[in-house]
Design a protein around this motif. Structure first.
Motif, PDB file in Angstrom:
ATOM      1  N   ILE A  91      -6.522   8.430  -1.341  1.00  0.00           N
ATOM      2  CA  ILE A  91      -7.110   9.047  -2.337  1.00  0.00           C
ATOM      3  C   ILE A  91      -7.213  10.381  -2.281  1.00  0.00           C
ATOM      4  O   ILE A  91      -7.134  11.904  -3.010  1.00  0.00           O
ATOM      5  N   GLU A  92      -6.264  11.059  -1.615  1.00  0.00           N
ATOM      6  CA  GLU A  92      -6.092  13.182  -0.999  1.00  0.00           C
ATOM      7  C   GLU A  92      -4.929  12.594  -1.958  1.00  0.00           C
ATOM      8  O   GLU A  92      -4.358  13.520  -1.936  1.00  0.00           O
ATOM      9  N   ALA A  93      -3.790  11.665  -2.085  1.00  0.00           N
ATOM     10  CA  ALA A  93      -2.419  11.952  -2.096  1.00  0.00           C
ATOM     11  C   ALA A  93      -2.391  10.502  -3.225  1.00  0.00           C
ATOM     12  O   ALA A  93      -1.341  10.220  -2.160  1.00  0.00           O
ATOM     13  N   PRO A  94      -2.945  10.729  -3.997  1.00  0.00           N
ATOM     14  CA  PRO A  94      -2.442   8.957  -4.625  1.00  0.00           C
ATOM     15  C   PRO A  94      -1.132   8.742  -4.518  1.00  0.00           C
ATOM     16  O   PRO A  94      -0.589   7.783  -4.892  1.00  0.00           O
ATOM     17  N   GLU A  95      -0.379  10.156  -5.299  1.00  0.00           N
ATOM     18  CA  GLU A  95       0.747   9.508  -5.913  1.00  0.00           C
ATOM     19  C   GLU A  95       1.319   8.890  -5.060  1.00  0.00           C
ATOM     20  O   GLU A  95       2.628   8.733  -5.119  1.00  0.00           O
ATOM     21  N   GLU A  96       1.047   8.891  -3.535  1.00  0.00           N
ATOM     22  CA  GLU A  96       2.140   8.828  -2.695  1.00  0.00           C
ATOM     23  C   GLU A  96       1.226   7.364  -2.182  1.00  0.00           C
ATOM     24  O   GLU A  96       2.191   6.870  -0.824  1.00  0.00           O
ATOM     25  N   SER A  97       0.416   6.938  -2.512  1.00  0.00           N
ATOM     26  CA  SER A  97      -0.062   5.685  -2.184  1.00  0.00           C
ATOM     27  C   SER A  97      -0.060   4.867  -1.921  1.00  0.00           C
ATOM     28  O   SER A  97       1.279   4.174  -3.322  1.00  0.00           O
ATOM     29  N   SER A  98       0.660   3.856  -1.495  1.00  0.00           N
ATOM     30  CA  SER A  98       0.980   2.283  -0.882  1.00  0.00           C
ATOM     31  C   SER A  98      -0.023   1.680  -2.371  1.00  0.00           C
ATOM     32  O   SER A  98       0.840   0.404  -2.416  1.00  0.00           O
ATOM     33  N   ILE A  99      -1.295   1.813  -2.381  1.00  0.00           N
ATOM     34  CA  ILE A  99      -1.802   1.138  -3.336  1.00  0.00           C
ATOM     35  C   ILE A  99      -2.048   0.925  -4.017  1.00  0.00           C
ATOM     36  O   ILE A  99      -1.523   0.058  -5.827  1.00  0.00           O
ATOM     37  N   PHE A 100      -1.688   2.454  -4.865  1.00  0.00           N
ATOM     38  CA  PHE A 100      -1.514   2.973  -5.770  1.00  0.00           C
ATOM     39  C   PHE A 100      -0.512   2.940  -6.888  1.00  0.00           C
ATOM     40  O   PHE A 100      -0.496   3.021  -7.992  1.00  0.00           O
ATOM     41  N   SER A 101       0.293   2.914  -5.950  1.00  0.00           N
ATOM     42  CA  SER A 101       1.979   2.964  -6.945  1.00  0.00           C
ATOM     43  C   SER A 101       1.910   1.289  -6.914  1.00  0.00           C
ATOM     44  O   SER A 101       2.773   1.251  -7.958  1.00  0.00           O
ATOM     45  N   LYS A 102       0.837   0.210  -6.414  1.00  0.00           N
ATOM     46  CA  LYS A 102       1.634  -1.311  -7.630  1.00  0.00           C
ATOM     47  C   LYS A 102       1.266  -1.051  -8.245  1.00  0.00           C
ATOM     48  O   LYS A 102       1.584  -2.215  -9.467  1.00  0.00           O
ATOM     49  N   TYR A 103      -0.066  -0.309  -8.785  1.00  0.00           N
ATOM     50  CA  TYR A 103      -0.363   0.001 -10.795  1.00  0.00           C
ATOM     51  C   TYR A 103      -0.070   1.190 -11.656  1.00  0.00           C
ATOM     52  O   TYR A 103      -0.460   2.508 -11.375  1.00  0.00           O
ATOM     53  N   GLU A 104       1.095   1.784 -11.639  1.00  0.00           N
ATOM     54  CA  GLU A 104       1.728   2.187 -11.905  1.00  0.00           C
ATOM     55  C   GLU A 104       1.220   2.909 -13.359  1.00  0.00           C
ATOM     56  O   GLU A 104       1.017   4.186 -13.393  1.00  0.00           O
ATOM     57  N   LYS A 105       0.989   1.967 -14.197  1.00  0.00           N
ATOM     58  CA  LYS A 105       0.312   2.491 -15.850  1.00  0.00           C
ATOM     59  C   LYS A 105      -1.159   3.180 -15.068  1.00  0.00           C
ATOM     60  O   LYS A 105      -1.430   4.302 -16.150  1.00  0.00           O
TER      61      LYS A 105
END
Length: 289
Positions: A102-116
């Motif tokens: 949540i502090e660096a979502p652009e580097e998160s392995s979770i958020f990166s799965k959902y690019e849009k």
């Protein structure tokens, strides 16, 4: 695609009917450049006067949404539910581990799965800010829900500006058409000594202004404003779903229940079936393992 079909239909029905009734396009074609300059130019000028530069750019971008339609699809809603499932489950299993996401979502392995979803700054900020607040013990569900509601109302108000600006132009176009028509009549009165066939063409050209103002207002600009409003409201459901799931999480419901609350609050035409979502969540669990 449907927007283009609509434009073609408007032209075909209006001018096709006119020609079928025996009308001639000569007078219209001759007057059109001048009438369009007056009416269109005045409408653009009024638009520039009544809006600042950011609003103008926002409106120009939103015009494309008339043809593109809503941003979020069925798959996007399903991806959002899967993303929230992963984040909520991790936050409950390991409150410390969730911080890096949540502090660096652009580097998160979770958020990166959902690019849009990751590319949408407001969706990511809404998720991260709420989860961060919960980690700081600001976890009263009713207070958080009120804060989120106000935040989304403000965002929606801003997003609706394009629709309001276009509708204002649409409302003014018939009057601008009358202005152009009056100028045409003034021009005609200056040639009052001409024979009837000349005066008839001059009056016909003047009336093109009235026609053009009404035609543009109700055939194009007004429908464009309505479509932008419809698409904006449709996309707003995506952020409402985030609110519902995260508030349910603050009520300490089971993770699957939180996601089911989100599924139930998904618009019916985008809502994944229970079995479809279960299959997607099962895949998420397997990949996490």
């Amino acid at each position: 695609m449907i927007g283009i079909i609509g434009i073609i239909t408007v032209f075909a029905m209006v001018f096709g009917g006119y020609l079928a009734a025996g009308g001639k396009m000569g007078i219209i074609f001759k007057a059109l450049p001048f009438e369009m300059t007056m009416i269109g130019g005045a409408a653009v000028g009024a638009f520039l006067i009544s809006n600042d530069m950011s609003a103008i750019k926002h409106t120009m971008r939103d015009l494309g949404r008339v043809f593109k339609g809503p941003k979020w699809s069925h798959e996007d809603y399903k991806d959002l539910l899967c993303l929230l499932f992963e984040l909520i489950r991790l936050a409950r299993q390991n409150p410390v581990a969730i911080e890096e996401h949540i502090e660096a979502p652009e580097e998160s392995s979770i958020f990166s799965k959902y690019e849009k979803i990751l590319k949408d700054k407001e969706a990511v900020a809404l998720i991260c800010d709420t989860l961060r607040s919960a980690s700081m013990n600001y976890d009263d569900p009713h207070q958080v829900e009120e804060v989120l509601e106000k935040r989304m109302e403000a965002n929606m108000h801003h997003a609706m500006h394009s629709s309001h600006a276009l509708q204002t132009v649409a409302d003014g176009l018939p009057a601008l058409g009358i202005v152009a028509a009056v100028l045409g009549i003034i021009k005609t009165m200056g040639s009052i000594d001409q024979p009837p066939e000349v005066l008839g063409k001059l009056i016909g050209g003047a009336l093109v202004g009235t026609f053009l103002g009404v035609f543009l207002a109700y055939g194009f600009v007004g429908p464009f404003a309505a479509k932008v409003k419809s698409v904006t409201e449709e996309d707003g459901h995506f952020y409402q779903l985030i609110r519902e799931v995260l508030v349910a999480n603050l009520h300490a419901h089971a993770t699957n229940i939180c996601i089911e609350v989100g599924r139930q609050n998904t618009p019916s035409h985008h809502r994944p079936s229970f079995a479809e979502l279960e299959e997607a969540l099962k895949s998420v669990k397997q990949n996490a393992a």
